[in-house]
Design a protein around this motif. Structure first.
Motif, PDB file in Angstrom:
ATOM      1  N   GLN A 452       0.852  -1.181   0.000  1.00 19.08           N
ATOM      2  CA  GLN A 452       0.000   0.000   0.000  1.00 19.08           C
ATOM      3  C   GLN A 452       0.888   1.231   0.000  1.00 19.08           C
ATOM      4  N   ASP A 453       0.351   2.349  -0.519  1.00 18.17           N
ATOM      5  CA  ASP A 453       1.127   3.582  -0.537  1.00 18.17           C
ATOM      6  C   ASP A 453       1.450   4.043   0.877  1.00 18.17           C
ATOM      7  N   ASP A 454       0.510   3.805   1.796  1.00 21.02           N
ATOM      8  CA  ASP A 454       0.703   4.187   3.183  1.00 21.02           C
ATOM      9  C   ASP A 454       1.620   3.171   3.852  1.00 21.02           C
ATOM     10  N   PHE A 455       2.732   3.660   4.440  1.00 20.68           N
ATOM     11  CA  PHE A 455       3.734   2.762   5.030  1.00 20.68           C
ATOM     12  C   PHE A 455       3.127   1.926   6.150  1.00 20.68           C
ATOM     13  N   ALA A 456       2.409   2.578   7.079  1.00 19.36           N
ATOM     14  CA  ALA A 456       1.814   1.847   8.204  1.00 19.36           C
ATOM     15  C   ALA A 456       0.756   0.867   7.716  1.00 19.36           C
ATOM     16  N   GLY A 457      -0.018   1.287   6.713  1.00 16.46           N
ATOM     17  CA  GLY A 457      -1.050   0.398   6.181  1.00 16.46           C
ATOM     18  C   GLY A 457      -0.468  -0.836   5.528  1.00 16.46           C
ATOM     19  N   SER A 458       0.706  -0.674   4.892  1.00 15.65           N
ATOM     20  CA  SER A 458       1.361  -1.819   4.258  1.00 15.65           C
ATOM     21  C   SER A 458       1.800  -2.837   5.302  1.00 15.65           C
ATOM     22  N   LEU A 459       2.421  -2.362   6.386  1.00 18.29           N
ATOM     23  CA  LEU A 459       2.860  -3.276   7.444  1.00 18.29           C
ATOM     24  C   LEU A 459       1.672  -3.958   8.109  1.00 18.29           C
ATOM     25  N   ALA A 460       0.576  -3.202   8.292  1.00 19.26           N
ATOM     26  CA  ALA A 460      -0.620  -3.793   8.904  1.00 19.26           C
ATOM     27  C   ALA A 460      -1.198  -4.893   8.018  1.00 19.26           C
ATOM     28  N   LEU A 461      -1.128  -4.709   6.685  1.00 20.53           N
ATOM     29  CA  LEU A 461      -1.653  -5.719   5.765  1.00 20.53           C
ATOM     30  C   LEU A 461      -0.846  -7.010   5.855  1.00 20.53           C
ATOM     31  N   TRP A 462       0.475  -6.910   5.990  1.00 18.97           N
ATOM     32  CA  TRP A 462       1.294  -8.111   6.126  1.00 18.97           C
ATOM     33  C   TRP A 462       0.936  -8.883   7.395  1.00 18.97           C
ATOM     34  N   LYS A 463       0.547  -8.162   8.448  1.00 22.31           N
ATOM     35  CA  LYS A 463       0.240  -8.824   9.715  1.00 22.31           C
ATOM     36  C   LYS A 463      -1.065  -9.614   9.667  1.00 22.31           C
ATOM     37  N   VAL A 464      -1.989  -9.228   8.787  1.00 19.22           N
ATOM     38  CA  VAL A 464      -3.286  -9.924   8.743  1.00 19.22           C
ATOM     39  C   VAL A 464      -3.320 -11.007   7.669  1.00 19.22           C
ATOM     40  N   LEU A 465      -2.236 -11.156   6.905  1.00 22.18           N
ATOM     41  CA  LEU A 465      -2.225 -12.216   5.888  1.00 22.18           C
ATOM     42  C   LEU A 465      -2.261 -13.587   6.565  1.00 22.18           C
ATOM     43  N   PRO A 466      -3.024 -14.534   6.018  1.00 23.44           N
ATOM     44  CA  PRO A 466      -3.067 -15.880   6.600  1.00 23.44           C
ATOM     45  C   PRO A 466      -1.698 -16.543   6.573  1.00 23.44           C
ATOM     46  N   PRO A 467      -1.449 -17.491   7.483  1.00 24.92           N
ATOM     47  CA  PRO A 467      -0.160 -18.190   7.486  1.00 24.92           C
ATOM     48  C   PRO A 467       0.024 -19.020   6.225  1.00 24.92           C
ATOM     49  N   VAL A 468       1.280 -19.278   5.893  1.00 26.11           N
ATOM     50  CA  VAL A 468       1.632 -20.093   4.729  1.00 26.11           C
ATOM     51  C   VAL A 468       2.374 -21.332   5.221  1.00 26.11           C
ATOM     52  N   SER A 469       2.667 -22.217   4.299  1.00 24.75           N
ATOM     53  CA  SER A 469       3.370 -23.453   4.653  1.00 24.75           C
ATOM     54  C   SER A 469       4.803 -23.395   4.146  1.00 24.75           C
ATOM     55  N   THR A 470       5.715 -23.899   4.976  1.00 18.51           N
ATOM     56  CA  THR A 470       7.112 -23.941   4.572  1.00 18.51           C
ATOM     57  C   THR A 470       7.803 -25.093   5.280  1.00 18.51           C
ATOM     58  N   PHE A 471       8.992 -25.431   4.789  1.00 13.68           N
ATOM     59  CA  PHE A 471       9.835 -26.416   5.437  1.00 13.68           C
ATOM     60  C   PHE A 471      10.969 -25.675   6.125  1.00 13.68           C
ATOM     61  N   LEU A 472      11.349 -26.140   7.303  1.00 13.32           N
ATOM     62  CA  LEU A 472      12.492 -25.532   7.979  1.00 13.32           C
ATOM     63  C   LEU A 472      13.778 -26.083   7.388  1.00 13.32           C
ATOM     64  N   ARG A 473      13.822 -26.043   6.057  1.00 16.06           N
ATOM     65  CA  ARG A 473      14.975 -26.572   5.329  1.00 16.06           C
ATOM     66  C   ARG A 473      16.112 -25.544   5.341  1.00 16.06           C
ATOM     67  N   ASN A 474      17.264 -25.981   4.957  1.00 20.04           N
ATOM     68  CA  ASN A 474      18.440 -25.116   4.960  1.00 20.04           C
ATOM     69  C   ASN A 474      18.616 -24.467   3.590  1.00 20.04           C
ATOM     70  N   PHE A 475      17.692 -23.563   3.244  1.00 22.19           N
ATOM     71  CA  PHE A 475      17.849 -22.724   2.055  1.00 22.19           C
ATOM     72  C   PHE A 475      18.579 -21.474   2.511  1.00 22.19           C
ATOM     73  N   ASN A 476      19.821 -21.318   2.140  1.00 18.43           N
ATOM     74  CA  ASN A 476      20.637 -20.219   2.636  1.00 18.43           C
ATOM     75  C   ASN A 476      20.710 -19.086   1.617  1.00 18.43           C
TER      76      ASN A 476
END
Length: 735
Positions: A452-476
């Motif tokens: 979002q153009d608004d800095f605070a609004g952009s960070l707030a949007l990232w916080k409400v995104l649903p969780p995703v799936s990942t592996f705790l693999r060693n991608f460095n």
């Protein structure tokens, strides 16, 4: 800090370590010892001298006893503090509206010169502020300090910032002079309910609706492609012209490229109209929307709206390679296909070799693509034709690559292409985890993460995104890769340590070559699940579209980079410049001098110095004063020598947000005053307001504690008493 009168009183106190009874007994004992020591002297001395020596001995012993009990002297001063009243004055362009005989600005200036404010100043500390889209402090209100030309009004933020700036004062209330037209930020009524201070509001302007026709909003793409039809969604609003037919025109270089005849419905109901244009050549282009001036119309400043588009020469060709059919594939494919600026080719692996889309009879490996998108690819062994094709595209032609992890990656096959990825492949994966995301400090400033153009609004949007799936693999991450987003251990229910802040989004730039990696999957949740919480798929759509465009935009390696936070602004908006300066070996340089010169369409030059913010980064701000096309040139200096330079462009559309709504919002202002515990007044009631604003002074206390037992002066006094006694005894030859 101002006070009324002087301190009301001063109170002294003494505290010790131990029992007061024991102290008194010890003091009596000390005096007794001194008396006993000088009952008789050898040789005998006069009675007066014996008493003097007894007093010196007693004083020294008493002082010693007091020091042993560690006495602390406390001094408490009570005084009265004047209440502070914050006076917030609307300095936006809507104050130039003329309702009857006077403009709203003229009314505000006359109110500020009214004796009512002198009366308030006698009993209160008045703190003056002006506000529009930001709050500005003033030591004293002067007509020259009010320009009434700012675009955008944020009453909510103005109230919040005023309270923060006066945090160390006895803030008793707020006086607000405004027409109530807010067009930036949140609804101030929500804040007034929990503000904790009474808000006294003087409504400026006429609350009655005015005859007016205006272009309320315009929606179109900022980046388009030549020879492609571009839609422009226009929202028209009107009052007092019900049933009238007027033309809406779209112009380029004063030539009409599209127009429609619309019938006004009135009552400020919104009407949506779609126009189109076809840009012929690449570059920045300015288009103007116009509706004619009507008889009796209140203002014509909102009858025109200009906007700029950046025209590119052709569509972006994207090859999407998927390891298997999946929900991620379905949602990402739909979003990319909906983007008219992208030409998408999809190939999905199937077990046993080949692709599900094999029935499409075209030589897809013989084409040239601008982005190669790996979506959980490869899952199965890659045939020789495809491997040779990808090797040529990725490792020889250095095509940009977009990598999105899948649940069943074939790690060994992926290693064939790891030189084109922003990470190295380590150990095999374990079980998948559900994790939440958190942008890094570096990522917060990255264009892909600013959803979002608004800095605070952009960070707030990232916080409400649903969780995703990942592996705790060693991608460095590779040394030159940027870590934009990491796991948020706290929200992911993992140990809150740095070891669990695994990188999830990586970006790498090598010359003009770019790579982007998302080390997770199940991004379809950012679409489907967001609708379930009354939000939209805005985050996923913007991220994918911006990622494709970032990957295909060449980036020249420079020692000095200067850019704006956006390409297109509205009139009156603030342009944020960000500068980056590096040494010849590309290490951040922190002691440079950076400045930028802005060139306007009317050939004016504005030079801005940058301030240093750390890690080789510099920043500056410029508020746009008029619509038009701007270009800028920046330079960085070290010890008077030019390190490097950069240049760029930005544009401001001709649109006056302050005139989208023109009537004074009396109902809103009355409710704000009521729910905050304040009161609403008209300009004619300014004297009444001054007489009704009574706040009692606040009684404050200041206590100072002095440790008497560890002062050098006390020790010197003790030694001095002993020295004087010893000197007298020696002179008299006393034993």
């Amino acid at each position: 800090m101002e006070v009324l009168g002087v301190a009301a009183f001063i109170k002294l106190g003494l505290s010790i370590q131990g029992s007061w009874l024991l102290l008194i007994l010890c003091l009596l004992g000390a005096v007794g010892v001194a008396f006993y020591a000088y009952r008789y002297t050898i040789p005998p001395v006069t009675k007066s001298l014996r008493r003097a020596l007894m007093a010196l001995r007693a004083a020294a012993l008493v002082l010693l006893v007091l020091l042993l009990f560690q006495p602390i002297l406390s001094i408490t001063r009570s005084y009265f503090q004047k209440p502070t009243i914050a006076v917030l004055v609307d300095n936006s362009a809507s104050m130039t509206i003329r309702d009857n005989q006077h403009t709203r600005a003229e009314i505000v200036l006359s109110l500020l010169q009214h004796p009512a404010f002198e009366h308030l100043q006698k009993f209160n500390n008045l703190r003056f502020f002006t506000f529009a889209d930001h709050l500005y402090s003033l030591k004293k209100i002067h007509p020259d300090s009010l320009q009434f030309n700012f675009e955008g009004t944020d009453i909510y933020s103005a109230l919040v910032e005023a309270k923060q700036k006066l945090l160390n004062e006895y803030l008793a209330g707020v006086v607000l002079l405004t027409d109530g037209i807010y067009n930036v930020g949140e609804n101030p009524l929500f804040l007034a309910q929990s503000y904790g201070l009474p808000i006294f509001i003087v409504g400026i302007g006429d609350p009655q609706e005015k005859k007016d026709v205006l272009i309320a909003r315009v929606l179109t793409n900022e980046v388009v492609y030549a020879q492609n039809k571009v839609p422009v969604e226009v929202v028209i609003s009107s009052y007092g012209y019900d049933g009238m037919k007027i033309p809406l025109s779209l112009k380029y270089h004063n030539q009409v490229v599209d127009s429609k005849l619309i019938t006004l419905v009135g009552n400020y109901q919104e009407q949506k109209v779609r126009l189109t244009f076809v840009p012929q050549q690449e570059g920045f282009q300015k288009y103007v929307l116009e509706i004619p001036k009507l008889k009796g119309e209140f203002t014509t400043l909102n009858n025109k709206h200009s906007f700029f588009v950046k025209v590119l020469k052709s569509k972006i060709r994207v090859l999407l390679l998927a390891g298997a059919p999946s929900a991620d594939l379905k949602f990402i494919k739909r979003i990319l296909e909906d983007d008219k600026d992208i030409e998408l080719t999809v190939r999905t692996q199937k077990k046993g070799g080949g692709f599900y889309e094999r029935n499409i009879e075209d030589n897809w490996t013989g084409k040239d693509y601008e982005v190669i998108f790996f979506l959980g690819f490869p899952r199965w062994p890659v045939d020789k034709i495809t491997r040779d094709f990808l090797t040529k595209q990725l490792l020889k032609k250095n095509k940009p690559v977009f990598f999105l992890q899948g649940p069943n990656l074939n790690i060994e096959e992926l290693k064939n292409f790891q030189d084109a990825l922003p990470f190295t492949i380590g150990t095999a994966p374990g079980k998948p985890r559900e994790v939440s995301l958190q942008p890094t400090v570096q990522g917060e400033q990255f264009p892909l993460i600013r959803l979002q153009d608004d800095f605070a609004g952009s960070l707030a949007l990232w916080k409400v995104l649903p969780p995703v799936s990942t592996f705790l693999r060693n991608f460095n991450p590779r040394p030159e890769s940027q870590v934009l987003v990491v796991m948020d251990p706290k929200r992911s229910k993992l140990p809150n340590t740095d070891s669990f802040r695994k990188p999830l989004i990586l970006a790498r730039t090598l010359g003009e070559h770019k790579e982007l990696a998302l080390l997770f999957y199940n991004v379809w949740r950012w679409d489907l699940m967001m609708w379930g919480v009354n939000k939209t798929n805005e985050a996923l759509v913007k991220f994918l579209n911006r990622s494709i465009r970032w990957l295909t935009t060449p980036e020249e390696i420079k020692l000095v980079k200067i850019q704006t936070d956006k390409l297109i602004y509205r009139n009156g908006e603030v342009v944020h410049f960000l500068g980056q300066v590096y040494t010849p070996d590309y290490q951040p340089l922190d002691n440079a001098e950076v400045a930028v010169t802005i060139h306007t369409e009317d050939r004016k030059r504005i030079t801005l110095p940058f301030s240093h913010v750390g890690n080789g980064k510099y920043q500056a701000e410029y508020r746009i004063a008029q619509a038009g096309d701007y270009r800028f040139e920046g330079q960085a200096f070290l010890d008077g020598q030019v390190i490097g330079s950069d240049q760029g462009r930005f544009s401001a559309g001709e649109f006056h947000i302050e005139f989208v709504s023109t009537r004074m919002r009396e109902g809103l202002l009355q409710k704000m005053a009521q729910v905050s515990g304040g009161k609403y007044y008209t300009p004619a009631q300014i004297e009444k307001m001054a007489n009704e604003l009574h706040f009692p002074p606040q009684r404050l206390q200041q206590t100072r504690e002095i440790n008497l037992w560890n002062k050098w002066l006390v020790l010197l006094l003790f030694i001095g008493l002993l020295v004087v006694e010893w000197s007298i005894r020696r002179r008299k030859g006393m034993l």
